[in-house]
Design a protein around this motif. Structure first.
Motif, PDB file in Angstrom:
ATOM      1  N   ASP A 165     -11.983 -51.863 -27.094  1.00 53.77           N
ATOM      2  CA  ASP A 165     -12.768 -50.848 -27.803  1.00 53.77           C
ATOM      3  C   ASP A 165     -13.579 -51.455 -28.943  1.00 53.77           C
ATOM      4  N   SER A 166     -13.897 -52.754 -28.850  1.00 56.18           N
ATOM      5  CA  SER A 166     -14.587 -53.435 -29.945  1.00 56.18           C
ATOM      6  C   SER A 166     -15.941 -52.812 -30.253  1.00 56.18           C
ATOM      7  N   LEU A 167     -16.705 -52.460 -29.236  1.00 55.13           N
ATOM      8  CA  LEU A 167     -18.030 -51.892 -29.481  1.00 55.13           C
ATOM      9  C   LEU A 167     -17.917 -50.535 -30.187  1.00 55.13           C
ATOM     10  N   ALA A 168     -16.995 -49.711 -29.746  1.00 55.93           N
ATOM     11  CA  ALA A 168     -16.814 -48.402 -30.386  1.00 55.93           C
ATOM     12  C   ALA A 168     -16.370 -48.573 -31.835  1.00 55.93           C
ATOM     13  N   ALA A 169     -15.457 -49.519 -32.073  1.00 51.50           N
ATOM     14  CA  ALA A 169     -14.982 -49.756 -33.435  1.00 51.50           C
ATOM     15  C   ALA A 169     -16.111 -50.286 -34.319  1.00 51.50           C
ATOM     16  N   THR A 170     -16.971 -51.117 -33.740  1.00 56.64           N
ATOM     17  CA  THR A 170     -18.091 -51.655 -34.515  1.00 56.64           C
ATOM     18  C   THR A 170     -19.094 -50.570 -34.843  1.00 56.64           C
ATOM     19  N   ARG A 171     -19.362 -49.670 -33.905  1.00 53.49           N
ATOM     20  CA  ARG A 171     -20.262 -48.545 -34.190  1.00 53.49           C
ATOM     21  C   ARG A 171     -19.691 -47.691 -35.325  1.00 53.49           C
ATOM     22  N   ALA A 172     -18.379 -47.496 -35.318  1.00 52.08           N
ATOM     23  CA  ALA A 172     -17.751 -46.716 -36.380  1.00 52.08           C
ATOM     24  C   ALA A 172     -17.896 -47.423 -37.730  1.00 52.08           C
ATOM     25  N   SER A 173     -17.729 -48.741 -37.741  1.00 58.43           N
ATOM     26  CA  SER A 173     -17.877 -49.502 -38.984  1.00 58.43           C
ATOM     27  C   SER A 173     -19.314 -49.472 -39.484  1.00 58.43           C
ATOM     28  N   LEU A 174     -20.272 -49.543 -38.566  1.00 60.06           N
ATOM     29  CA  LEU A 174     -21.679 -49.473 -38.962  1.00 60.06           C
ATOM     30  C   LEU A 174     -22.013 -48.095 -39.529  1.00 60.06           C
ATOM     31  N   THR A 175     -21.444 -47.053 -38.944  1.00 56.63           N
ATOM     32  CA  THR A 175     -21.653 -45.708 -39.478  1.00 56.63           C
ATOM     33  C   THR A 175     -21.067 -45.593 -40.876  1.00 56.63           C
ATOM     34  N   GLU A 176     -19.879 -46.166 -41.076  1.00 53.99           N
ATOM     35  CA  GLU A 176     -19.264 -46.158 -42.410  1.00 53.99           C
ATOM     36  C   GLU A 176     -20.115 -46.928 -43.411  1.00 53.99           C
ATOM     37  N   ALA A 177     -20.669 -48.054 -42.962  1.00 56.12           N
ATOM     38  CA  ALA A 177     -21.423 -48.920 -43.873  1.00 56.12           C
ATOM     39  C   ALA A 177     -22.801 -48.376 -44.190  1.00 56.12           C
ATOM     40  N   LEU A 178     -23.510 -47.877 -43.161  1.00 57.86           N
ATOM     41  CA  LEU A 178     -24.941 -47.577 -43.318  1.00 57.86           C
ATOM     42  C   LEU A 178     -25.297 -46.121 -43.044  1.00 57.86           C
ATOM     43  N   GLY A 179     -24.319 -45.341 -42.628  1.00 59.06           N
ATOM     44  CA  GLY A 179     -24.589 -43.942 -42.327  1.00 59.06           C
ATOM     45  C   GLY A 179     -24.908 -43.727 -40.858  1.00 59.06           C
ATOM     46  N   PRO A 180     -25.055 -42.464 -40.447  1.00 57.82           N
ATOM     47  CA  PRO A 180     -25.282 -42.161 -39.027  1.00 57.82           C
ATOM     48  C   PRO A 180     -26.602 -42.675 -38.479  1.00 57.82           C
ATOM     49  N   ASP A 181     -27.542 -42.975 -39.358  1.00 56.91           N
ATOM     50  CA  ASP A 181     -28.825 -43.519 -38.885  1.00 56.91           C
ATOM     51  C   ASP A 181     -28.824 -45.042 -38.911  1.00 56.91           C
ATOM     52  N   TRP A 182     -27.631 -45.644 -38.795  1.00 53.32           N
ATOM     53  CA  TRP A 182     -27.545 -47.105 -38.862  1.00 53.32           C
ATOM     54  C   TRP A 182     -28.433 -47.826 -37.852  1.00 53.32           C
ATOM     55  N   PRO A 183     -28.742 -47.252 -36.656  1.00 56.31           N
ATOM     56  CA  PRO A 183     -29.612 -47.997 -35.727  1.00 56.31           C
ATOM     57  C   PRO A 183     -31.007 -48.280 -36.287  1.00 56.31           C
ATOM     58  N   ARG A 184     -31.412 -47.578 -37.347  1.00 56.78           N
ATOM     59  CA  ARG A 184     -32.700 -47.870 -37.968  1.00 56.78           C
ATOM     60  C   ARG A 184     -32.625 -49.131 -38.829  1.00 56.78           C
ATOM     61  N   ARG A 185     -31.418 -49.576 -39.163  1.00 60.09           N
ATOM     62  CA  ARG A 185     -31.244 -50.681 -40.105  1.00 60.09           C
ATOM     63  C   ARG A 185     -30.512 -51.866 -39.502  1.00 60.09           C
ATOM     64  N   ALA A 186     -29.923 -51.662 -38.325  1.00 59.70           N
ATOM     65  CA  ALA A 186     -29.155 -52.744 -37.694  1.00 59.70           C
ATOM     66  C   ALA A 186     -29.214 -52.596 -36.188  1.00 59.70           C
ATOM     67  N   GLU A 187     -29.104 -53.723 -35.495  1.00 54.84           N
ATOM     68  CA  GLU A 187     -29.004 -53.734 -34.035  1.00 54.84           C
ATOM     69  C   GLU A 187     -27.600 -54.189 -33.642  1.00 54.84           C
ATOM     70  N   LEU A 188     -27.079 -53.604 -32.606  1.00 52.82           N
ATOM     71  CA  LEU A 188     -25.777 -54.005 -32.073  1.00 52.82           C
ATOM     72  C   LEU A 188     -25.990 -54.657 -30.716  1.00 52.82           C
ATOM     73  N   ILE A 189     -25.634 -55.940 -30.615  1.00 53.00           N
ATOM     74  CA  ILE A 189     -25.860 -56.716 -29.396  1.00 53.00           C
ATOM     75  C   ILE A 189     -24.511 -57.102 -28.789  1.00 53.00           C
ATOM     76  N   PRO A 190     -24.147 -56.542 -27.637  1.00 56.30           N
ATOM     77  CA  PRO A 190     -22.900 -56.952 -26.977  1.00 56.30           C
ATOM     78  C   PRO A 190     -22.999 -58.397 -26.498  1.00 56.30           C
ATOM     79  N   THR A 191     -21.921 -59.156 -26.650  1.00 62.42           N
ATOM     80  CA  THR A 191     -21.863 -60.526 -26.170  1.00 62.42           C
ATOM     81  C   THR A 191     -20.598 -60.711 -25.333  1.00 62.42           C
ATOM     82  N   HIS A 192     -20.384 -61.919 -24.858  1.00 63.43           N
ATOM     83  CA  HIS A 192     -19.165 -62.210 -24.104  1.00 63.43           C
ATOM     84  C   HIS A 192     -18.508 -63.461 -24.669  1.00 63.43           C
ATOM     85  N   GLY A 193     -17.210 -63.528 -24.522  1.00 63.99           N
ATOM     86  CA  GLY A 193     -16.485 -64.701 -25.003  1.00 63.99           C
ATOM     87  C   GLY A 193     -16.809 -65.939 -24.181  1.00 63.99           C
TER      88      GLY A 193
END
Length: 331
Positions: A165-193
């Protein structure tokens, strides 16, 4: 060249051969993630020769073709003196500076003053987080780091290994950090190990592919310069740490040798062809034809096999004209 503001714009500059390098500033990292692809540890090697670092940074700053310099490690923010020197001189020379960090430095909502002075000089900050980072330093530092960077209006690119659930947890952290409009200020890029460094104990390549089916390599267009003078043809972590063909590494003792190594890799027809058409097309050349049906776990395995064969001279060394023609197909 237009200043990069998004992940795609940064990738576009990296893919423009010779337009960027990655400065690998330190092997050291305090977080100790289990999946670290370069096996960075709190006691790993770090900068000891600042005269060499200053020399190589000044050479990179003076190379007119370089539009962008990425700075990574390890964790570059453990190197206050080295990171400050590099960012200031590169930015003063008009280079776009992109830093890759875990955000470990954000132990509190306010960043250290020296970091507040550096961030406005950067083009973008890549923040890495996932379950392994959270295990090592908790989620609070990521939230603090995102707020600090956004406070300087610096673009944020968040890289997160897509597992559980890393992506979901990261979206939650970004919302906490930057608010619900965080996609205007940050991009989330999935990667692989990656199965390099400590990550080799957690990950493995999932399939084997015939040599002819590999397309262009997307990391060979920008060289890596390590703090100790090692220059590598790409950012494969194993190559940086000394594995793979020696022909993919050059060890320099001053800035002039670093510059020569960077330009040597950028101008190499074989490497240019890997980035332009890929090793799959090169299996059509006589010296690599037997590799067309051989299966490899990754593009790096095929590249290493070709590089070792080419380094041996003989027939392989006689086809540079064909390589140059292939390399120029996308110019």
């Amino acid at each position: 060249m237009k200043a990069a503001a998004t992940h795609q714009e940064i990738l576009d500059i990296r893919r423009e051969r010779g337009s960027s390098v990655l400065l690998f500033l330190t092997d050291r990292c305090p977080v100790g993630c289990a999946h670290c692809s370069v096996d960075s540890r709190p006691d790993s090697p770090r900068i000891t020769d600042f005269d060499l670092l200053e020399s190589l940074v000044d050479r990179l700053a003076a190379m007119p073709e370089l539009a962008m310099v990425g700075i990574s490690g390890g964790e570059p923010f453990v190197e206050r003196r080295g990171l400050t020197l590099a960012v200031r001189r590169l930015a003063a020379a008009g280079k776009q500076v992109v830093i890759y960090t875990s955000g470990f430095w954000a132990a509190s909502p306010r960043a250290p003053e020296w970091i507040d002075r550096l961030l406005p000089l950067t083009t973008a900050i890549y923040l890495s987080t996932d379950a392994h980072h959270v295990d090592g330093q908790g989620p609070e530092r990521f939230v603090n780091a995102a707020r600090v960077v956004a406070g300087h209006s610096v673009p944020i690119v968040v890289q997160c290994v897509d597992e559980g659930d890393s992506l979901a947890a990261t979206r939650a952290s970004l919302t906490e950090a930057l608010g619900p409009d965080w996609p205007r200020r940050a991009e989330l890029i999935p990667t692989h190990g990656l199965p390099h460094g400590r990550g080799a104990a957690l990950y493995a390549w999932q399939q084997r592919t015939p040599g002819r089916d590999f397309g262009p390599c997307d990391v060979v267009d920008a060289t890596v310069v390590r703090y100790d003078g090692r220059v590598t043809a790409c950012c494969n972590e194993s190559v940086i740490m000394g594995a793979g063909p020696a022909a993919l590494r050059r060890d320099a003792t001053d800035g002039a040798q670093v510059e020569a190594a960077v330009r040597g890799f950028h101008d190499d027809d074989f490497l240019r062809a890997l980035g332009a058409v890929g090793p799959g097309v090169l299996t059509g050349l006589p010296q690599y034809r037997d590799l067309a049906d051989r299966e490899f776990s990754s593009i790096c395995g095929l590249c290493w096999t070709m590089t070792k064969r080419r380094s041996g001279g003989g027939d392989a060394a006689q086809h540079d004209a064909l390589l140059a023609a292939l390399a120029g197909l996308t110019d």
